[in-house]
Design an enzyme around this catalytic site. Structure first.
Site, PDB file in Angstrom:
ATOM      1  N   ASP A 178       0.936  -1.220   0.022  1.00  0.00           N
ATOM      2  CA  ASP A 178       0.111  -0.041   0.029  1.00  0.00           C
ATOM      3  C   ASP A 178       0.946   1.066   0.063  1.00  0.00           C
ATOM      4  O   ASP A 178       1.106   1.956   1.176  1.00  0.00           O
ATOM      5  CB  ASP A 178      -1.009  -0.026   1.260  1.00  0.00           C
ATOM      6  CG  ASP A 178      -1.681   1.252   1.225  1.00  0.00           C
ATOM      7  OD1 ASP A 178      -1.733   2.003   0.620  1.00  0.00           O
ATOM      8  OD2 ASP A 178      -2.471   1.253   2.495  1.00  0.00           O
ATOM      9  N   PRO A 188      10.600   7.189  -2.763  1.00  0.00           N
ATOM     10  CA  PRO A 188      11.103   6.011  -1.836  1.00  0.00           C
ATOM     11  C   PRO A 188      10.257   5.019  -2.216  1.00  0.00           C
ATOM     12  O   PRO A 188      10.665   3.620  -1.763  1.00  0.00           O
ATOM     13  CB  PRO A 188      10.718   6.358  -0.496  1.00  0.00           C
ATOM     14  CG  PRO A 188       9.786   7.721  -0.572  1.00  0.00           C
ATOM     15  CD  PRO A 188       9.984   8.351  -1.862  1.00  0.00           C
TER      16      PRO A 188
HETATM   17  N1  SAM Z   1      -3.391   4.949  -0.883  1.00  0.00           N
HETATM   18  C1  SAM Z   1      -2.232   5.609  -1.268  1.00  0.00           C
HETATM   19  C2  SAM Z   1      -2.092   5.903  -2.678  1.00  0.00           C
HETATM   20  O1  SAM Z   1      -2.143   4.856  -3.383  1.00  0.00           O
HETATM   21  O2  SAM Z   1      -1.897   6.959  -3.153  1.00  0.00           O
HETATM   22  C3  SAM Z   1      -1.037   5.200  -0.458  1.00  0.00           C
HETATM   23  C4  SAM Z   1      -1.246   5.620   0.837  1.00  0.00           C
HETATM   24  S1  SAM Z   1       0.067   5.452   2.162  1.00  0.00           S
HETATM   25  C5  SAM Z   1      -0.079   6.842   2.924  1.00  0.00           C
HETATM   26  C6  SAM Z   1       1.625   5.301   1.070  1.00  0.00           C
HETATM   27  C7  SAM Z   1       2.734   5.133   2.034  1.00  0.00           C
HETATM   28  O3  SAM Z   1       3.830   4.354   1.281  1.00  0.00           O
HETATM   29  C8  SAM Z   1       3.297   6.376   2.627  1.00  0.00           C
HETATM   30  O4  SAM Z   1       2.919   6.604   4.062  1.00  0.00           O
HETATM   31  C9  SAM Z   1       4.686   6.354   2.327  1.00  0.00           C
HETATM   32  O5  SAM Z   1       5.519   6.776   3.327  1.00  0.00           O
HETATM   33  C10 SAM Z   1       4.992   4.893   2.140  1.00  0.00           C
HETATM   34  N2  SAM Z   1       6.059   4.240   1.564  1.00  0.00           N
HETATM   35  C11 SAM Z   1       6.689   4.879   0.362  1.00  0.00           C
HETATM   36  N3  SAM Z   1       7.788   4.064  -0.010  1.00  0.00           N
HETATM   37  C12 SAM Z   1       7.935   3.335   0.995  1.00  0.00           C
HETATM   38  C13 SAM Z   1       9.034   2.134   1.174  1.00  0.00           C
HETATM   39  N4  SAM Z   1      10.145   2.098   0.350  1.00  0.00           N
HETATM   40  N5  SAM Z   1       9.070   1.439   2.306  1.00  0.00           N
HETATM   41  C14 SAM Z   1       7.776   1.855   3.246  1.00  0.00           C
HETATM   42  N6  SAM Z   1       6.986   2.576   3.019  1.00  0.00           N
HETATM   43  C15 SAM Z   1       6.863   3.405   1.963  1.00  0.00           C
END
Ligand code: SAM
Length: 281
Positions: free
Chosen positions: A159, A166
């Protein structure tokens, strides 16, 4: 209308944009990983923005959170251990923990600030954070999967943000191979796979990479999500062995409330549009 009263996300390459009328900005900060903005909107409740992209609104997040979790959880024969890579707003965690078979759900988000801000501005999404079956980690999901012991989890849900910054390394074969190894025998990987209308190439590449990583079965499912580009979104499930085990009776008699997901939505979401079938052939 004063343009400053609207939040607008332009969809690069698509020649489109999505706007919400805002009442006020509630918060803004730069974390080591991304730029955070939270708005109070006129009609969609609160809105979370990361690096200029819409993530979650109070009004419509249920569509995404239910569809990225329940179809896979009702297809796995007995999901006990679930990892959520990303998902820092905690909405997916809440849905996963609705399943009584789940003994442990670990959420692995790179940016703790997403969760801390969700606790303040989206408390309803965080209502299961203190559940004894929940475990919140704040590290890079790519490293988590690289270091994972083989056969240690039943379902991995990715997700994440879009495949830039990142999250870029969460959308490639090396990552999927790591997930394949970490999954138990009937294990499943689920990943948000963007818009079928705008990102069909990404869906195609993702499915090919999942196949090349050893997954035997794939399902892409579709659902509306008006705050995301094109308003139409997808998730792709990859099964280590098969995806034929939909527990239809359990889904029909589910022991918890949902706002969108039900047994008919599950079956309907798996129907493939003609243009997608043609492109994925
Ligand atoms: N529903 C959303 C969308 O599709 O736009 C996604 C929501 S959720 C908030 C996305 C999360 O992915 C963020 O909190 C971000 O910090 C996390 N994220 C991005 N890259 C990541 C990584 N390499 N490892 C763990 N989390 C990650």
């Amino acid at each position: 209308m004063n343009p400053s009263e609207w939040f607008t996300e332009e969809h690069s390459g698509a020649g489109s944009a999505f706007s919400l009328k805002i009442k006020r900005k509630l918060h803004e900060e730069q974390s080591p990983f991304q730029h955070h903005e939270i708005y109070e909107t006129e009609t969609f409740g609160n809105l979370m923005i990361l690096d200029g992209c819409t993530m979650v609104s109070t009004r419509d997040n249920f569509l995404y959170h239910e569809m990225i979790s329940h179809p896979a959880l009702f297809t796995h024969p007995n999901p006990k251990k679930v990892w959520i890579i990303g998902g820092g707003d905690c909405g997916t965690l809440r849905e996963v923990l609705k399943h009584p078979t789940v003994e442990e759900a670990v959420q692995i988000d790179i940016d703790e600030r997403v969760t801390r801000l969700a606790e303040i501005y989206f408390p309803e999404l965080c209502e299961s954070n203190n559940n004894p079956r929940a475990d919140l980690k704040f590290i890079d999901g790519i490293k988590w999967i690289k270091d994972a012991a083989p056969n240690s989890v039943d379902i991995i849900i990715v997700d994440s943000t879009d495949p830039v910054g990142p999250a870029e390394g969460l959308f490639n074969e090396a990552f999927y191979r790591g997930c394949f190894a970490a999954l138990s025998e009937n294990g499943m990987l689920v990943q948000q796979s963007e818009s079928p209308l705008l990102h069909l190439e990404l869906i195609k590449d993702m499915r090919n990479a999942m196949k090349s990583s050893g997954f035997a079965a794939l399902q892409t499912l579709y659902f509306p999500q008006c705050i995301y580009p094109s308003g139409w979104w997808s998730a792709t499930i990859a099964g280590k062995t098969s995806l034929n085990g939909f527990r239809e009776q359990d889904s029909a008699n589910k022991l918890f409330d949902t706002l969108y997901y039900n047994v008919d939505i599950h079956k309907g979401a798996l129907a493939q549009p003609e243009f997608v079938k043609k492109a994925l052939r």
